[in-house]
Design an enzyme around this catalytic site. Structure first.
Site, PDB file in Angstrom:
ATOM      1  N   LYS A  45       0.843  -1.211   0.000  1.00  0.00           N
ATOM      2  CA  LYS A  45       0.000   0.000   0.000  1.00  0.00           C
ATOM      3  C   LYS A  45       0.862   1.238   0.000  1.00  0.00           C
ATOM      4  CE  LYS A  45      -4.384  -1.147   2.225  1.00  0.00           C
ATOM      5  NZ  LYS A  45      -5.297  -0.785   3.306  1.00  0.00           N
ATOM      6  N   ARG A  94     -20.199   2.294   6.701  1.00  0.00           N
ATOM      7  CA  ARG A  94     -20.842   3.499   6.175  1.00  0.00           C
ATOM      8  C   ARG A  94     -21.904   3.154   5.144  1.00  0.00           C
ATOM      9  NH1 ARG A  94     -15.052   5.681   4.824  1.00  0.00           N
ATOM     10  NH2 ARG A  94     -14.996   3.424   4.617  1.00  0.00           N
ATOM     11  N   SER A 132     -10.846   8.582   4.596  1.00  0.00           N
ATOM     12  CA  SER A 132      -9.485   9.123   4.521  1.00  0.00           C
ATOM     13  C   SER A 132      -9.163   9.549   3.092  1.00  0.00           C
ATOM     14  CB  SER A 132      -8.471   8.076   4.987  1.00  0.00           C
ATOM     15  OG  SER A 132      -8.713   7.713   6.319  1.00  0.00           O
TER      16      SER A 132
HETATM   17  P1  ADP Z   1      -8.875   0.126   5.857  1.00  0.00           P
HETATM   18  O1  ADP Z   1      -7.781   0.468   4.899  1.00  0.00           O
HETATM   19  O2  ADP Z   1      -8.591  -1.078   6.694  1.00  0.00           O
HETATM   20  O3  ADP Z   1     -10.272   0.102   5.293  1.00  0.00           O
HETATM   21  P2  ADP Z   1      -9.533   2.690   7.030  1.00  0.00           P
HETATM   22  O4  ADP Z   1      -8.601   3.506   7.849  1.00  0.00           O
HETATM   23  O5  ADP Z   1      -9.954   3.233   5.725  1.00  0.00           O
HETATM   24  O6  ADP Z   1      -8.800   1.307   6.911  1.00  0.00           O
HETATM   25  O7  ADP Z   1     -10.834   2.352   7.857  1.00  0.00           O
HETATM   26  C1  ADP Z   1     -10.793   1.604   9.047  1.00  0.00           C
HETATM   27  C2  ADP Z   1     -12.207   1.244   9.460  1.00  0.00           C
HETATM   28  O8  ADP Z   1     -12.919   2.440   9.785  1.00  0.00           O
HETATM   29  C3  ADP Z   1     -13.038   0.541   8.413  1.00  0.00           C
HETATM   30  O9  ADP Z   1     -13.864  -0.406   9.071  1.00  0.00           O
HETATM   31  C4  ADP Z   1     -13.889   1.639   7.821  1.00  0.00           C
HETATM   32  O10 ADP Z   1     -15.089   1.144   7.296  1.00  0.00           O
HETATM   33  C5  ADP Z   1     -14.136   2.471   9.069  1.00  0.00           C
HETATM   34  N1  ADP Z   1     -14.459   3.867   8.753  1.00  0.00           N
HETATM   35  C6  ADP Z   1     -13.769   4.717   7.984  1.00  0.00           C
HETATM   36  N2  ADP Z   1     -14.375   5.924   7.913  1.00  0.00           N
HETATM   37  C7  ADP Z   1     -15.491   5.827   8.683  1.00  0.00           C
HETATM   38  C8  ADP Z   1     -16.561   6.719   9.009  1.00  0.00           C
HETATM   39  N3  ADP Z   1     -16.618   7.961   8.520  1.00  0.00           N
HETATM   40  N4  ADP Z   1     -17.541   6.267   9.818  1.00  0.00           N
HETATM   41  C9  ADP Z   1     -17.497   5.004  10.290  1.00  0.00           C
HETATM   42  N5  ADP Z   1     -16.529   4.106  10.011  1.00  0.00           N
HETATM   43  C10 ADP Z   1     -15.543   4.508   9.222  1.00  0.00           C
END
Ligand code: ADP
Length: 159
Positions: A45, A94, A132
């Site tokens: 990544k 989400r 993100s």
């Molecule tokens: P990954 O690369 O493992 O998906 P992320 O940092 O993107 O890691 O997300 C980690 C977790 O947080 C995932 O379960 C994602 O669905 C959740 N997540 C991300 N943004 C939100 C949000 N705005 N509300 C709720 N859950 C979220």
């Protein structure tokens, strides 16, 4: 060794942490004795922030939560959980896209280790649009990030 039954492990990239992530951490911290936030480090990544920055942003943003710890890990999440006697993962949901992805991930994790279960937190309405990826895009165009990220992240995105 006994399982850390009251520990929930929240794995993710957190590149960077958003208020959506923080909301999940806070809600989990109110339910479990300990929440361990896992900062994933994968060679395949490409991240905007270094592992250390991603770790530090979570530490700084969770300083008000005494039962939250942060740890960097490599490899499969489920392997990390088994090695550390953790039996519960938490993830946020989400959209139906998250749901479809998480369902596959859940089945795979169960296949790899039946002792590890996953608990899902539905996103808070005000953060349902936050990811993100979108935060990085908004920051790249120098737009306002109000209501999207904690102060510790804002100062690194807009130094
Ligand atoms: P990954 O690369 O493992 O998906 P992320 O940092 O993107 O890691 O997300 C980690 C977790 O947080 C995932 O379960 C994602 O669905 C959740 N997540 C991300 N943004 C939100 C949000 N705005 N509300 C709720 N859950 C979220």
């Amino acid at each position: 060794m006994s399982a850390q039954n009251n520990t929930a492990f929240y794995p993710g990239s957190f590149d960077p942490l958003t208020l959506g992530h923080l909301d999940i951490i806070q809600r989990a911290a109110a339910l479990f004795d300990k929440v361990l936030v896992g900062i994933g480090q994968s060679d395949s990544k490409k991240y905007l922030f270094s592992t250390e920055d991603r770790r530090q942003m979570v530490i700084d943003s969770c300083s008000h939560l005494s039962n939250v710890e942060v740890q960097v890990y490599k490899g499969l999440t489920v392997d990390f959980a088994v090695k550390n006697n953790i039996s519960l993962l938490i993830r946020g949901l989400r959209t139906h896209i998250d749901f479809a992805y998480e369902q596959q991930m859940f089945e795979m994790n169960k296949t790899l280790s039946s002792s590890v279960d996953t608990l899902y937190f539905p996103t808070a309405k005000e953060y349902s649009h936050l990811s993100s990826t979108l935060v990085r895009e908004v920051a790249r165009h120098d737009s306002a990030l109000d209501g999207m990220v904690p102060p510790a992240v804002l100062k690194r995105l807009k130094p």
